[in-house]
Scaffold this active site. Structure first.
Site, PDB file in Angstrom:
ATOM      1  N   GLU A 112       0.845  -1.202   0.000  1.00 34.23           N
ATOM      2  CA  GLU A 112       0.000   0.000   0.000  1.00 34.23           C
ATOM      3  C   GLU A 112       0.875   1.245   0.000  1.00 34.23           C
ATOM      4  O   GLU A 112       2.104   1.145   0.136  1.00 34.23           O
ATOM      5  CB  GLU A 112      -0.929  -0.005   1.232  1.00 34.23           C
ATOM      6  CG  GLU A 112      -1.970  -1.110   1.163  1.00 34.23           C
ATOM      7  CD  GLU A 112      -2.839  -1.213   2.406  1.00 34.23           C
ATOM      8  OE1 GLU A 112      -2.513  -0.602   3.434  1.00 34.23           O
ATOM      9  OE2 GLU A 112      -3.849  -1.925   2.344  1.00 34.23           O
ATOM     10  N   HIS A 240      -8.715   9.634   3.544  1.00 28.82           N
ATOM     11  CA  HIS A 240      -8.308   8.571   2.615  1.00 28.82           C
ATOM     12  C   HIS A 240      -8.516   9.112   1.213  1.00 28.82           C
ATOM     13  O   HIS A 240      -9.573   9.666   0.909  1.00 28.82           O
ATOM     14  CB  HIS A 240      -9.154   7.311   2.839  1.00 28.82           C
ATOM     15  CG  HIS A 240      -8.555   6.086   2.217  1.00 28.82           C
ATOM     16  ND1 HIS A 240      -8.481   5.917   0.857  1.00 28.82           N
ATOM     17  CD2 HIS A 240      -7.972   4.996   2.767  1.00 28.82           C
ATOM     18  CE1 HIS A 240      -7.887   4.749   0.605  1.00 28.82           C
ATOM     19  NE2 HIS A 240      -7.570   4.178   1.750  1.00 28.82           N
ATOM     20  N   ARG A 287      -0.605   8.966   2.142  1.00 26.84           N
ATOM     21  CA  ARG A 287      -1.979   9.473   2.013  1.00 26.84           C
ATOM     22  C   ARG A 287      -2.137  10.980   2.043  1.00 26.84           C
ATOM     23  O   ARG A 287      -2.975  11.537   1.351  1.00 26.84           O
ATOM     24  CB  ARG A 287      -2.796   8.932   3.177  1.00 26.84           C
ATOM     25  CG  ARG A 287      -3.389   7.653   2.826  1.00 26.84           C
ATOM     26  CD  ARG A 287      -4.175   7.118   3.936  1.00 26.84           C
ATOM     27  NE  ARG A 287      -4.185   5.704   3.677  1.00 26.84           N
ATOM     28  CZ  ARG A 287      -4.659   4.815   4.495  1.00 26.84           C
ATOM     29  NH1 ARG A 287      -5.152   5.185   5.647  1.00 26.84           N
ATOM     30  NH2 ARG A 287      -4.648   3.565   4.168  1.00 26.84           N
ATOM     31  N   HIS A 348     -11.104   9.565   7.245  1.00 29.80           N
ATOM     32  CA  HIS A 348     -10.930   8.124   7.380  1.00 29.80           C
ATOM     33  C   HIS A 348     -10.403   7.708   8.751  1.00 29.80           C
ATOM     34  O   HIS A 348     -10.761   6.656   9.271  1.00 29.80           O
ATOM     35  CB  HIS A 348      -9.933   7.699   6.299  1.00 29.80           C
ATOM     36  CG  HIS A 348      -9.629   6.246   6.253  1.00 29.80           C
ATOM     37  ND1 HIS A 348     -10.575   5.301   5.947  1.00 29.80           N
ATOM     38  CD2 HIS A 348      -8.467   5.557   6.455  1.00 29.80           C
ATOM     39  CE1 HIS A 348     -10.018   4.093   5.965  1.00 29.80           C
ATOM     40  NE2 HIS A 348      -8.750   4.224   6.289  1.00 29.80           N
ATOM     41  N   ARG A 383      -0.605   8.764   9.495  1.00 32.22           N
ATOM     42  CA  ARG A 383      -0.466   7.315   9.683  1.00 32.22           C
ATOM     43  C   ARG A 383      -0.119   6.611   8.368  1.00 32.22           C
ATOM     44  O   ARG A 383      -0.720   6.875   7.327  1.00 32.22           O
ATOM     45  CB  ARG A 383      -1.777   6.746  10.216  1.00 32.22           C
ATOM     46  CG  ARG A 383      -1.795   5.236  10.280  1.00 32.22           C
ATOM     47  CD  ARG A 383      -3.070   4.730  10.902  1.00 32.22           C
ATOM     48  NE  ARG A 383      -4.224   4.962  10.077  1.00 32.22           N
ATOM     49  CZ  ARG A 383      -4.732   4.061   9.235  1.00 32.22           C
ATOM     50  NH1 ARG A 383      -4.184   2.876   9.091  1.00 32.22           N
ATOM     51  NH2 ARG A 383      -5.814   4.353   8.541  1.00 32.22           N
TER      52      ARG A 383
HETATM   53  P1  FAD Z   1     -13.508   0.325  16.375  1.00 22.92           P
HETATM   54  O1  FAD Z   1     -13.296  -0.916  15.614  1.00 22.92           O
HETATM   55  O2  FAD Z   1     -14.054   1.497  15.648  1.00 22.92           O
HETATM   56  O3  FAD Z   1     -14.472  -0.039  17.576  1.00 22.92           O
HETATM   57  C1  FAD Z   1     -14.944   0.964  18.456  1.00 22.92           C
HETATM   58  C2  FAD Z   1     -15.887   0.296  19.420  1.00 22.92           C
HETATM   59  O4  FAD Z   1     -16.225   1.184  20.466  1.00 22.92           O
HETATM   60  C3  FAD Z   1     -17.208  -0.135  18.799  1.00 22.92           C
HETATM   61  O5  FAD Z   1     -17.536  -1.394  19.321  1.00 22.92           O
HETATM   62  C4  FAD Z   1     -18.195   0.918  19.312  1.00 22.92           C
HETATM   63  O6  FAD Z   1     -19.529   0.479  19.372  1.00 22.92           O
HETATM   64  C5  FAD Z   1     -17.620   1.168  20.673  1.00 22.92           C
HETATM   65  N1  FAD Z   1     -17.986   2.455  21.273  1.00 22.92           N
HETATM   66  C6  FAD Z   1     -17.672   3.706  20.840  1.00 22.92           C
HETATM   67  N2  FAD Z   1     -18.155   4.631  21.682  1.00 22.92           N
HETATM   68  C7  FAD Z   1     -18.772   3.962  22.679  1.00 22.92           C
HETATM   69  C8  FAD Z   1     -19.491   4.356  23.838  1.00 22.92           C
HETATM   70  N3  FAD Z   1     -19.686   5.658  24.148  1.00 22.92           N
HETATM   71  N4  FAD Z   1     -20.000   3.387  24.645  1.00 22.92           N
HETATM   72  C9  FAD Z   1     -19.862   2.072  24.343  1.00 22.92           C
HETATM   73  N5  FAD Z   1     -19.212   1.657  23.242  1.00 22.92           N
HETATM   74  C10 FAD Z   1     -18.675   2.580  22.435  1.00 22.92           C
HETATM   75  N6  FAD Z   1      -6.652   0.213   9.392  1.00 22.92           N
HETATM   76  C11 FAD Z   1      -5.693  -0.663   9.049  1.00 22.92           C
HETATM   77  O7  FAD Z   1      -4.689  -0.817   9.758  1.00 22.92           O
HETATM   78  N7  FAD Z   1      -5.840  -1.410   7.912  1.00 22.92           N
HETATM   79  C12 FAD Z   1      -6.914  -1.303   7.096  1.00 22.92           C
HETATM   80  O8  FAD Z   1      -7.017  -2.004   6.106  1.00 22.92           O
HETATM   81  C13 FAD Z   1      -7.916  -0.375   7.433  1.00 22.92           C
HETATM   82  N8  FAD Z   1      -8.998  -0.192   6.627  1.00 22.92           N
HETATM   83  C14 FAD Z   1     -10.004   0.636   7.045  1.00 22.92           C
HETATM   84  C15 FAD Z   1     -11.151   0.749   6.264  1.00 22.92           C
HETATM   85  C16 FAD Z   1     -12.203   1.540   6.680  1.00 22.92           C
HETATM   86  C17 FAD Z   1     -13.446   1.655   5.835  1.00 22.92           C
HETATM   87  C18 FAD Z   1     -12.094   2.257   7.899  1.00 22.92           C
HETATM   88  C19 FAD Z   1     -13.215   3.125   8.365  1.00 22.92           C
HETATM   89  C20 FAD Z   1     -10.940   2.178   8.657  1.00 22.92           C
HETATM   90  C21 FAD Z   1      -9.889   1.365   8.243  1.00 22.92           C
HETATM   91  N9  FAD Z   1      -8.727   1.249   8.994  1.00 22.92           N
HETATM   92  C22 FAD Z   1      -7.753   0.365   8.622  1.00 22.92           C
HETATM   93  C23 FAD Z   1      -8.645   1.855  10.319  1.00 22.92           C
HETATM   94  C24 FAD Z   1      -8.969   0.781  11.360  1.00 22.92           C
HETATM   95  O9  FAD Z   1      -9.982  -0.074  10.847  1.00 22.92           O
HETATM   96  C25 FAD Z   1      -9.453   1.364  12.662  1.00 22.92           C
HETATM   97  O10 FAD Z   1      -8.584   2.377  13.084  1.00 22.92           O
HETATM   98  C26 FAD Z   1      -9.500   0.281  13.739  1.00 22.92           C
HETATM   99  O11 FAD Z   1     -10.297  -0.796  13.311  1.00 22.92           O
HETATM  100  C27 FAD Z   1     -10.049   0.849  15.024  1.00 22.92           C
HETATM  101  O12 FAD Z   1     -10.251  -0.200  15.922  1.00 22.92           O
HETATM  102  P2  FAD Z   1     -10.761   0.154  17.375  1.00 22.92           P
HETATM  103  O13 FAD Z   1     -10.881  -1.137  18.102  1.00 22.92           O
HETATM  104  O14 FAD Z   1      -9.912   1.205  17.954  1.00 22.92           O
HETATM  105  O15 FAD Z   1     -12.195   0.821  17.134  1.00 22.92           O
HETATM  106  C1  SIN Z   2      -7.121   0.770   2.853  1.00 24.12           C
HETATM  107  O1  SIN Z   2      -7.414  -0.417   2.713  1.00 24.12           O
HETATM  108  O2  SIN Z   2      -6.785   1.531   1.957  1.00 24.12           O
HETATM  109  C2  SIN Z   2      -7.174   1.303   4.224  1.00 24.12           C
HETATM  110  C3  SIN Z   2      -5.958   0.944   4.924  1.00 24.12           C
HETATM  111  C4  SIN Z   2      -5.808   1.767   6.153  1.00 24.12           C
HETATM  112  O3  SIN Z   2      -6.642   2.584   6.488  1.00 24.12           O
HETATM  113  O4  SIN Z   2      -4.772   1.582   6.798  1.00 24.12           O
END
Ligand code: FAD
Ligand code: SIN
Length: 519
Positions: A112, A240, A287, A348, A383
C-alpha cells in the site's frame, strides 16, 4: 443498577476484544459496546495489517516507512517497539482463529501507499470483517468475559463525582469506572471497575463525508477531555484519498489502497494521470500527499470527483483479489474491469487521541486507552497505511500486561453515587440534534478540512462556540439520550481538532494551511 468488575472495557473492535482475551484469565471482564458487537471501523477494514514477516523485508524498512509517513514527528521508540512486536501479535491473531490469505505455506502480502515492500497481511479485501469475526468467536468461548451490547458509556467516573473539584491541574485524577446508558431500557447504570480501557475508535462523523461507520463519534476522546485528561495531536485528521464517489451513500465506501498497490492509477476528469506533478511515488505516495493532490486537482478543474483506473488489472484478478469492491461497484452500475472508478477523498482516521504511554496508560490513573481513540506517538503527523490495526493489537497487549500486573493492588470505589436525572425533561425535538450535527459536520468540512487557513479555522471556532452553548443548554435540561450524548462528544471533538490545528504553526503531515506555506 450497579455493577463491579476487575477489567471494564468500552468498545468491541480489535482493540477492546484483543485486550479482553488477554486479561480474562486474571479476573472478571465486562465489555460495553454501544451498538451490535461487530459494529465499528474494524469490521470495515479492507487493506489489512502491516507486519514484517519474511527476510525479503526488514524491520528497519518498515520503521523508516512509518517515520517518513509520520513526517518527522513520530516517536521513534514507539515506532521501533510496535513494528518489532508485530510478528508476535500476528501469530496470536492466527491462534485466535483469524484467517489471513496464504500462498502455499507463506502469507500472501499486499503493498500500500508509503510502504517500500509487500508487507500487508490480508483476507481478500475484507480483512477487518475476518479479524472481528475471529475475535468475537474467541470472546464468546471465554467464560470470564461478559459482552453487553447497546450500552452507551456516557462519562468516566472520577473524584469529580465524589464532590471534589477536578481541573486539568489536579494531580492524581483517578478513574473508578463509567456511567452507561442502557439503550434498550433508557436507564443509566453505574459500572465500577478496578481498571478501565477505552477502545472507542475514531471520530470520522465530526465531518460530512467519512468512511467510518456512524458509531465513530469520538466518545472516548470527549470523555477523557471532560474528565480533564490529556488528548493530543487531533489536528492530524487523515483523509483517505479514494472513497467511492456515490454522494447519497453514508458512510462513504472505501476503495482500498491495496488496489493502487496492485497497479490501479489515479486519473483526472479527462482520464489523464496527474500524480507525477506531485510526488515521484505517484499513486502510491503517502496518504496526506495523495489526498491533497486530489483535492487540488478537483478544486482546479471544478469537479467533485476524479477517477481510479483499475481496468488493466483484469476481471479475474479484480474479482478474486478485490471481491467486495468489485461487487459493490457493480451494484451501483460500474464494472471496474471496463470502467474507471469515480473517487474522492473522505475523512478516514484520527491520528491523535487520548495521550498514552508505552503501556497504554492515559494521564488518568487506572484508565487505559488503545486503538484509534488513543495517541501513542506511532503515527506522528500522518499514519502509514495498515499500521492502525497493528497499533491496536500491540497496545492492547501492552495495556493488558500492565493492568494484569496492577489489578491485584487496586480496589473498587464504592462511594460513587448513582447518576441522577432528577428535574430533567424528555426532549421531544430531535430536529435540534440532527440539525446541529449537520451544522457541525459542514463547519468542519468547509473550514477545517484537507486545506486550512487561519481565517477558516477562526470562523469554525466562532461557529462551534455557538453550537456548543446551545447543545450544553439542551443537555442541562434534557433526559440524556444516545443521540444527545454523541452530539456533545462530536462538538467537543470538533472544537479540540480546531483548537489544536490553530495551535500548530507549521505545515506538518496532515495539517496543511495556506497561511503556513514555507513555514
Ligand atoms: P472500532 O473498531 O471502531 O471499535 C470501536 C468500538 O467502540 C465499537 O464497538 C463501538 O460500538 C464502541 N464504542 C464507541 N463509543 C462507545 C461508547 N460511548 N460506549 C460504548 N461503546 C462505544 N486500518 C488498518 O490498519 N488497515 C486497514 O485495512 C484499514 N482499513 C479501514 C477501512 C475503513 C473503511 C475504515 C473506516 C478504517 C480502516 N482502517 C484500517 C482503520 C482501522 O480499521 C481502525 O482504526 C481500527 O479498526 C479501530 O479499531 P478500534 O478497536 O480502535 O475501534
Ligand atoms: C485501505 O485499505 O486503503 C485502508 C488501509 C488503512 O486505512 O490503513
Amino acid at each position: 443498577m450497579r455493577y463491579e468488575v476487575d477489567f471494564l472495557i468500552i468498545g468491541s473492535g480489535i482493540a477492546g476484544l484483543s485486550y479482553a482475551l488477554k486479561v480474562a484469565p486474571y479476573g472478571k471482564v465486562c465489555i460495553l459496546t454501544k451498538a451490535d458487537a461487530s459494529e465499528g471501523s474494524t469490521k470495515y477494514a479492507q487493506g489489512g495489517i502491516a507486519a514484517v514477516m519474511y527476510d525479503s523485508d526488514s524491520f528497519e524498512k518498515h520503521i523508516e516507512d512509518t517515520l517518513v509517513a509520520g513526517d518527522g514527528i513520530s516517536d521513534r521508540e514507539v515506532v521501533e517497539m510496535t513494528i518489532r512486536e508485530a510478528p508476535e501479535r500476528i501469530a496470536e491473531l492466527v491462534q485466535y482463529g483469524v484467517n489471513f490469505d496464504r500462498e502455499g505455506d507463506h502469507f500472501d502480502l499486499h503493498r500500500e501507499g508509503g510502504h517500500s515492500a509487500f508487507r500487508i497481511l490480508h483476507h481478500k479485501d475484507n480483512t477487518g470483517a475476518e479479524i472481528e469475526r475471529g475475535l468475537l468467536q474467541a470472546i464468546h468461548d471465554h467464560p470470564n468475559i461478559e459482552l453487553k451490547e447497546h450500552q452507551f458509556a456516557i462519562d468516566l467516573i472520577t473524584q469529580h463525582h465524589l464532590g471534589q473539584r477536578v481541573t486539568k491541574h489536579t494531580e492524581g485524577i483517578e478513574c473508578y469506572g463509567v456511567y452507561a446508558l442502557d439503550c434498550r431500557t433508557q436507564q443509566i447504570d453505574t459500572y465500577l471497575a478496578k481498571t478501565t480501557l477505552l477502545a472507542t475508535g475514531g471520530m470520522g462523523n465530526v465531518y460530512t463525508t467519512t468512511t467510518t461507520p456512524i458509531i465513530s463519534t469520538g466518545d472516548g476522546v470527549a470523555m477523557v477531555h471532560r474528565a480533564r485528561g490529556v488528548v493530543k495531536d487531533l489536528e492530524f485528521v487523515q483523509f483517505h484519498p479514494t472513497s467511492l464517489y456515490n454522494p447519497a451513500e453514508k458512510p462513504a465506501f472505501l476503495i482500498t489502497e491495496a488496489l493502487r498497490g496492485a497497479g490501479a492509477v489515479l486519473k483526472d476528469a479527462k482520464g489523464e494521470e496527474f500524480m507525477q506533478k506531485y510526488d515521484s511515488r505517484l499513486s502510491l505516495a503517502p496518504r496526506d500527499i495523495v489526498a491533497r493532490a486530489i483535492d487540488n486537482e478537483m478544486k482546479r478543474s471544478g469537479v467533485d470527483h476524479l477517477y481510479l483506473d483499475a481496468r488493466h488489472i483484469g476481471r479475474a484478478a479484480l474479482m478474486n483479489g478485490f471481491p467486495t469492491i468489485y461487487a459493490k461497484c457493480l451494484e451501483i452500475g460500474i464494472n471496474i474491469s471496463k470502467e474507471m472508478i469515480p473517487i474522492r477523498p473522505a475523512v478516514h482516521y484520527q491520528c491523535g487521541g487520548i495521550a498514552v504511554n508505552k503501556n497504554g496508560e492515559s494521564t488518568i490513573r487506572n484508565l487505559y486507552a488503545a486503538g484509534e481513540c488513543s495517541c501513542t506517538g506511532l503515527h506522528g503527523g500522518n499514519r502509514l497505511a495498515s499500521n492502525s490495526l497493528l497499533e491496536a493489537v500491540v497496545y492492547a497487549h501492552n495495556a493488558a500486561q500492565d493492568a494484569i500486573a496492577r489489578v491485584g493492588q487496586l480496589s473498587i470505589c464504592r462511594q460513587v453515587p448513582d447518576w441522577s436525572s432528577e428535574g430533567m425533561v424528555f426532549n421531544e425535538e430531535m430536529v435540534l440534534i440532527t440539525q446541529t450535527k449537520k451544522e457541525l459536520q459542514e463547519i468542519m468540512a468547509n473550514y477545517v478540512g484537507i486545506v486550512r487557513s487561519d481565517l477558516r479555522m477562526q470562523r469554525a471556532l466562532d461557529r462551534l462556540n455557538l453550537i456548543y452553548r446551545e447543545t450544553e443548554d439542551l443537555y442541562q435540561r434534557s433526559v440524556l439520550t444516545e443521540e444527545l450524548s454523541e452530539l456533545r462528544n462530536l462538538i467537543a471533538c470538533g472544537y479540540l481538532i480546531t483548537k489544536q490545528a490553530m495551535a500548530r504553526r507549521e505545515n506538518r503531515g496532515l495539517h496543511y494551511s495556506i497561511d503556513l506555506i514555507g513555514k
